[in-house]
Design an enzyme around this catalytic site. Sequence first.
Site, PDB file in Angstrom:
ATOM      1  N   ARG A  15       0.830  -1.210   0.000  1.00  0.00           N
ATOM      2  CA  ARG A  15       0.000   0.000   0.000  1.00  0.00           C
ATOM      3  C   ARG A  15       0.866   1.262   0.000  1.00  0.00           C
ATOM      4  NH1 ARG A  15      -0.909   4.885   2.207  1.00  0.00           N
ATOM      5  NH2 ARG A  15      -0.323   4.062   4.242  1.00  0.00           N
ATOM      6  N   ASP A  16       1.510   1.547   1.113  1.00  0.00           N
ATOM      7  CA  ASP A  16       2.284   2.780   1.255  1.00  0.00           C
ATOM      8  C   ASP A  16       3.437   2.825   0.260  1.00  0.00           C
ATOM      9  OD1 ASP A  16       3.003   5.198   2.318  1.00  0.00           O
ATOM     10  OD2 ASP A  16       3.942   4.397   4.110  1.00  0.00           O
ATOM     11  N   HIS A 207       7.231   4.243  12.620  1.00  0.00           N
ATOM     12  CA  HIS A 207       7.130   4.210  11.152  1.00  0.00           C
ATOM     13  C   HIS A 207       8.172   5.211  10.643  1.00  0.00           C
ATOM     14  CE1 HIS A 207       4.601   4.096   7.305  1.00  0.00           C
ATOM     15  NE2 HIS A 207       5.459   5.077   7.091  1.00  0.00           N
ATOM     16  N   HIS A 209      11.070   6.735   8.001  1.00  0.00           N
ATOM     17  CA  HIS A 209      11.570   6.847   6.629  1.00  0.00           C
ATOM     18  C   HIS A 209      13.082   7.057   6.671  1.00  0.00           C
ATOM     19  CE1 HIS A 209       7.771   7.416   4.097  1.00  0.00           C
ATOM     20  NE2 HIS A 209       7.389   6.984   5.282  1.00  0.00           N
ATOM     21  N   CYS A 240       9.664   9.456  -1.176  1.00  0.00           N
ATOM     22  CA  CYS A 240       9.225  10.499  -0.265  1.00  0.00           C
ATOM     23  C   CYS A 240       8.954  11.723  -1.137  1.00  0.00           C
ATOM     24  CB  CYS A 240      10.300  10.779   0.776  1.00  0.00           C
ATOM     25  SG  CYS A 240       9.762  11.979   1.986  1.00  0.00           S
ATOM     26  N   ASN A 249      10.151   4.600   2.885  1.00  0.00           N
ATOM     27  CA  ASN A 249      10.078   3.721   4.054  1.00  0.00           C
ATOM     28  C   ASN A 249      11.348   2.901   4.236  1.00  0.00           C
ATOM     29  OD1 ASN A 249       7.125   4.035   4.729  1.00  0.00           O
ATOM     30  ND2 ASN A 249       6.976   3.407   2.599  1.00  0.00           N
TER      31      ASN A 249
END
Length: 302
Positions: A15-16, A207, A209, A240, A249
């Site tokens: 997804r992300d 979470h 990055h 990003c 990520n």
Amino acid sequence: MSIPAKVKLVDVGPRDGLQNEKAPVPAEIKIGLVHRLQEAGLKNIEVTSYVSPKWVPQMADNHEVMEGIARQVGIVYSVLTPNLQGYQAAVRDRPDEIVVFGSASEAFSQKNINCSIAESIERFAPVVEAARAAGIHVRGAMSCTVGCPYEGEIAPERVAYLAGLMKGIGVQHVGVADTIGVGTPRKVQRAMEATLQHYGIDDVSGHFHDTYGQALANTLATLEMGVWQYDTSVAGLGGCPYAKGATGNVATEDVVYMLHGMGIDTGIDLDKLIDAGAYISSFLNRKPNSRAANALLTKRAG
């Protein structure tokens, strides 16, 4: 607090990670990625999102993907639902968990979803209520908890404010996200401490990055606080958009390599995880964005 003996990873790659890809990724490839992740031992996979295809065309096949997965018992399949309309579409596909999101930065909230933080929470309240009434677990993603592309550094008080709002509408678990990857260990610890004013240690996750190469350091810094749940992305999928050319990520492979090296159990087979990352990277026609994966793939080839 002692470092946890076991860590739970949520792979957000499907997804992300994939939502940032410009070229369409067919549903069967997404399904193939989910199958490879569950084969590797991932018990928590963020599969898709129910957003307007006008805004995120990559996720327009959400129903097809959810329907196409050969589900396994004991695996939590989560989806992002930005509003009640999205939730109503999602619930037909039987997700185990829904994800709502809010920003610790007012400017980011306005630019990203065209409303204030308070308004975004108001929008999510009926979604959370409906999900919980249906017995679906609700996770909240808190973006920009250490830095914002528009406001710069974010004070821990802003994070505590957002966590309090999430708690107030019934969100059961929150993720502390360093959305643009500017966080360093102490800053991330302060954001986590602010969140822990409202949530217990078992209901928070990190979470991170890797824009500035700090994601593993930030993971270790929060592990030392007792945090044992993290979002990661296979092959480091996900750019990003606010930092040109930056990685997004943190790669699941890199986090698993570090955790296994520390004697921490993840339940994940690193070799099979690398295969999953190689599969999607091959489709995208590039190398995995994971140092551990590339090192081990080179070793395999040698």
